[in-house]
Each structure stands twice: as structure tokens, then as C-alpha cells.
Design a protein around this motif. Structure first.
Motif, PDB file in Angstrom:
ATOM      1  N   ARG A   5      10.674  70.425  78.674  1.00  0.00           N
ATOM      2  CA  ARG A   5       9.531  71.013  79.411  1.00  0.00           C
ATOM      3  C   ARG A   5       8.243  70.424  78.824  1.00  0.00           C
ATOM      4  O   ARG A   5       7.917  70.653  77.663  1.00  0.00           O
ATOM      5  CB  ARG A   5       9.536  72.536  79.290  1.00  0.00           C
ATOM      6  N   ILE A   6       7.555  69.669  79.652  1.00  0.00           N
ATOM      7  CA  ILE A   6       6.353  68.965  79.184  1.00  0.00           C
ATOM      8  C   ILE A   6       5.119  69.550  79.857  1.00  0.00           C
ATOM      9  O   ILE A   6       5.058  69.653  81.092  1.00  0.00           O
ATOM     10  CB  ILE A   6       6.442  67.451  79.485  1.00  0.00           C
ATOM     11  N   GLY A   7       4.152  69.931  79.039  1.00  0.00           N
ATOM     12  CA  GLY A   7       2.871  70.421  79.555  1.00  0.00           C
ATOM     13  C   GLY A   7       1.844  69.297  79.532  1.00  0.00           C
ATOM     14  O   GLY A   7       1.956  68.349  78.757  1.00  0.00           O
ATOM     15  N   CYS A  29      13.202  65.604  82.501  1.00  0.00           N
ATOM     16  CA  CYS A  29      11.888  66.222  82.225  1.00  0.00           C
ATOM     17  C   CYS A  29      11.539  67.233  83.317  1.00  0.00           C
ATOM     18  O   CYS A  29      11.941  67.059  84.469  1.00  0.00           O
ATOM     19  CB  CYS A  29      10.776  65.174  82.209  1.00  0.00           C
ATOM     20  N   GLY A  32       6.046  71.736  82.534  1.00  0.00           N
ATOM     21  CA  GLY A  32       5.998  73.054  81.886  1.00  0.00           C
ATOM     22  C   GLY A  32       4.690  73.784  82.161  1.00  0.00           C
ATOM     23  O   GLY A  32       4.559  74.964  81.860  1.00  0.00           O
ATOM     24  N   ALA A  58       5.160  76.652  87.426  1.00  0.00           N
ATOM     25  CA  ALA A  58       4.483  76.289  86.160  1.00  0.00           C
ATOM     26  C   ALA A  58       2.976  76.279  86.408  1.00  0.00           C
ATOM     27  O   ALA A  58       2.497  75.565  87.286  1.00  0.00           O
ATOM     28  CB  ALA A  58       4.958  74.910  85.699  1.00  0.00           C
ATOM     29  N   CYS A  71       6.015  75.345  76.614  1.00  0.00           N
ATOM     30  CA  CYS A  71       6.541  73.969  76.684  1.00  0.00           C
ATOM     31  C   CYS A  71       7.224  73.528  75.379  1.00  0.00           C
ATOM     32  O   CYS A  71       6.972  74.087  74.320  1.00  0.00           O
ATOM     33  CB  CYS A  71       5.385  73.000  76.960  1.00  0.00           C
ATOM     34  N   ASP A  72       8.039  72.473  75.485  1.00  0.00           N
ATOM     35  CA  ASP A  72       8.607  71.835  74.291  1.00  0.00           C
ATOM     36  C   ASP A  72       7.648  70.781  73.755  1.00  0.00           C
ATOM     37  O   ASP A  72       7.634  70.480  72.562  1.00  0.00           O
ATOM     38  CB  ASP A  72       9.922  71.121  74.656  1.00  0.00           C
ATOM     39  N   VAL A  74       3.604  68.723  74.628  1.00  0.00           N
ATOM     40  CA  VAL A  74       2.369  68.669  75.427  1.00  0.00           C
ATOM     41  C   VAL A  74       1.823  67.246  75.362  1.00  0.00           C
ATOM     42  O   VAL A  74       1.757  66.645  74.283  1.00  0.00           O
ATOM     43  CB  VAL A  74       1.317  69.674  74.903  1.00  0.00           C
ATOM     44  N   LYS A  95       5.645  71.904  67.249  1.00  0.00           N
ATOM     45  CA  LYS A  95       6.007  71.304  68.538  1.00  0.00           C
ATOM     46  C   LYS A  95       5.565  69.845  68.617  1.00  0.00           C
ATOM     47  O   LYS A  95       4.973  69.302  67.684  1.00  0.00           O
ATOM     48  CB  LYS A  95       5.398  72.132  69.660  1.00  0.00           C
TER      49      LYS A  95
END
Ligand code: NAD
Length: 270
Positions: A5-7, A29, A32, A58, A71-72, A74, A95
Motif C-alpha cells: 500500500r503506497i501513499g 501495488c 494507500g 483511499a 500505508c506501508d 509513502v 516505515k
């Protein structure tokens, strides 16, 4: 393995929007969420819908801490002060932060190094594979040609860019300086105006152009009295940066805390 999960910090910006599309298009992917600066119209909206994709739930947050919690990893292409704040948030939560913002002052880069004691941070002024190859080649050519060649770095970017010379131009200058075994700070001439006097042997000069919608052009020139070598990279669109940033986020998954560069992500030796 679950999707990463990418922000995206600054998700309504030029790079932010490209990144949201890149994350959605990359297997493994998921978007997030995002953030924007206080008062921005995107806050509260669905991040995927912001770039014309199907809504996923999201959100675009105003609080970057909420994004890190959701998220995992950013990815941050914003502004130097925001990137320093994001690095501290990544450190507190252990993170991943992928930092592409340019124009950081030395003390802000030091803050990233401190945060990387507990966070996994990839920081690069240019996330494109081509430019990272050019950095390697520049170092080698500078070493091979020796001091008879004057080195100048020329760059052009779109009219909205706020820092100069570009982070990539400075990185190319550092690569050339490393090839000559000198420190860039001791030989850099970042601008020229008026009666400058003759060029000093060993200087590495920079020239900056701004205009239109140019994504990013860089040339390193090696000029002697009798010949000239020019190494040029031209970015055609922003997806070369976003694909590199998403590749960096996937690479960083499970890596120990530390400050990494794109040479680590791409497996180049320094
Ligand atoms: P931009 O102005 O289009 O986007 C920046 C976005 O960040 C804006 O939407 C802005 O509102 C947002 N922002 C600013 N402060 C914020 C905060 N505190 N919290 C959340 N959002 C915030 O700029 P851009 O062209 O997308 O470039 C952004 C940065 O990325 C610049 O420093 C640029 O030089 C750099 N960049 C790096 C690479 C690379 O490969 N490393 C490539 C392209 C651009």
C-alpha cells in the motif's frame, strides 16, 4: 504476498498525479491514499478518482501521520520542509519513505540521514534509470579525460520549477567531481554574471535554463582546446520518474533501515 500500500504525499501535484496512475498500473501495488497541503481542494477526495481512476476508498488526507498509518510506504515529491517532516513520521513508525523532492539544504539532508536510523529511506534527485546510468558514465568519463577538459553542466526545465541548478545537475556535478577525486563544493561555479574573469582550471560550471513545459534536459560537457564530448539525457514525460519511484518502494520492502539511493535500487556499484 499482499499488495504494497503506497501513499503519495502532494498527490495533486505534477509528479503526485503521475505517481497515483503509476501505482494503480503496477502489479503488487495499491494506492494507500494521498496528502495535500492545508486548504487544497483535493483534501477529502478519493485519491484514485482524483486522477480519473475508479474510486478505491483511499482518501486524500490533510494529516500526513494519517497517511503513514494507512500505508506501508509513502512516496514524496513535495517541498523540502514537508519532506523533512515526512522523514520524521516514517522514522517514528519504522516505515518506508521514497523521497524525490529536490532543493534540500545540507541540514535538511542531515535530517533525512537521522530519520534513516529507524526508517527505510530512498532519496534521489532523479529516479530515472537513464539518468542514474548517466551519473555512472559521467564519473568514468571525468576520470578518463583528466584535467585538460573543462566540465560544464547545462540543464533546462519547465517554467514552474522553483530550485536551481536542478538536483540532477548538482548530482551530475558531484559525479564528475568524484571522477576527478575532488569535492564539488570546492570547485562548483553555480552561476555567472557580469565580469567574472577567466575560467579557473578545475572549476565545474553550471548553466540553468527555464521555460515552457520541458520535463528535464541535462547535458554534461567536457571541453578541451581541440575537442568536446557532450553527454545528454532528455526526459520525455514524467512517467520515467514515477516508475523509478514505485520500483524503489517495491525494492525497499523488507530492507533494513537506512538511507539508500537509486544506485542501490538499480544494483549499480558506486
Ligand atoms: P508540483 O508543485 O506540481 O507538486 C508539488 C505538490 O506538493 C503540490 O501539489 C503541493 O500542493 C504539494 N505540497 C506542498 N507542500 C505540501 C505539504 N506540506 N503536504 C502535502 N503536499 C504538499 O511540483 P512537481 O513538479 O510535482 O515536483 C515536486 C518536487 O519533486 C520538486 O522538488 C521537483 O524538483 C521534484 N522532482 C523530482 C524528481 C525525481 O526524480 N527525484 C522528478 C521530478 C520532480
Amino acid at each position: 504476498m499482499a499488495d504494497l500500500r503506497i501513499g503519495v504525499a502532494g498527490c495533486a501535484g505534477r509528479m503526485g498525479q503521475t505517481l497515483l496512475k503509476q501505482i494503480a498500473a503496477t502489479p503488487g501495488c495499491a494506492i494507500g491514499g494521498g496528502t495535500e497541503r492545508p486548504g487544497h481542494a483535493a483534501i477529502g477526495q478519493d485519491a484514485a478518482a482524483l486522477v480519473g481512476l475508479k474510486a478505491t476508498g483511499a482518501r486524500v488526507f490533510y494529516d500526513p501521520a494519517a497517511l503513514f498509518d494507512a500505508c506501508d510506504a509513502v512516496i514524496d515529491f513535495t517541498a523540502p520542509e514537508a519532506t523533512v517532516r515526512h522523514a520524521a513520521l516514517a522514522a517514528g513508525r519504522r516505515k518506508i519513505l521514497i523521497a524525490g523532492t529536490t532543493g534540500l539544504k545540507p541540514e535538511q539532508e542531515q535530517a533525512l540521514r537521522m530519520a534513516a536510523v529507524t526508517a527505510t529511506i530512498v532519496y534521489a534527485a532523479n529516479m530515472s534509470v537513464g539518468v542514474n546510468v548517466l551519473l555512472q558514465v559521467t564519473k568514468q568519463v571525468a576520470a578518463l579525460l583528466g584535467p585538460d577538459f573543462d566540465i560544464e553542466v547545462l540543464e533546462m526545465h519547465h517554467k514552474h520549477k522553483v530550485d536551481a541548478p536542478s538536483g540532477t545537475a548538482l548530482a551530475l556535478g558531484r559525479a564528475a567531481a568524484a571522477g576527478r577525486k575532488v569535492k564539488l563544493d570546492e570547485v562548483a561555479v553555480r552561476a555567472r554574471d557580469g565580469i567574472t574573469g577567466a575560467r579557473k582550471a578545475g572549476d565545474i560550471g553550471f548553466a540553468t535554463l527555464r521555460g515552457g513545459s520541458v520535463v528535464g534536459d541535462h547535458t554534461v560537457m567536457f571541453a578541451s582546446d581541440s575537442e568536446r564530448i557532450e553527454l545528454t539525457h532528455k526526459a520525455q514525460d514524467r512517467s520515467l520518474f514515477s516508475s523509478g519511484a514505485v520500483r524503489a518502494a517495491l525494492w525497499a520492502r523488507g530492507k533494513p533501515a537506512g538511507l539508500y539511493g537509486m544506485n542501490d535500487v538499480l544494483g549499480f556499484k558506486d
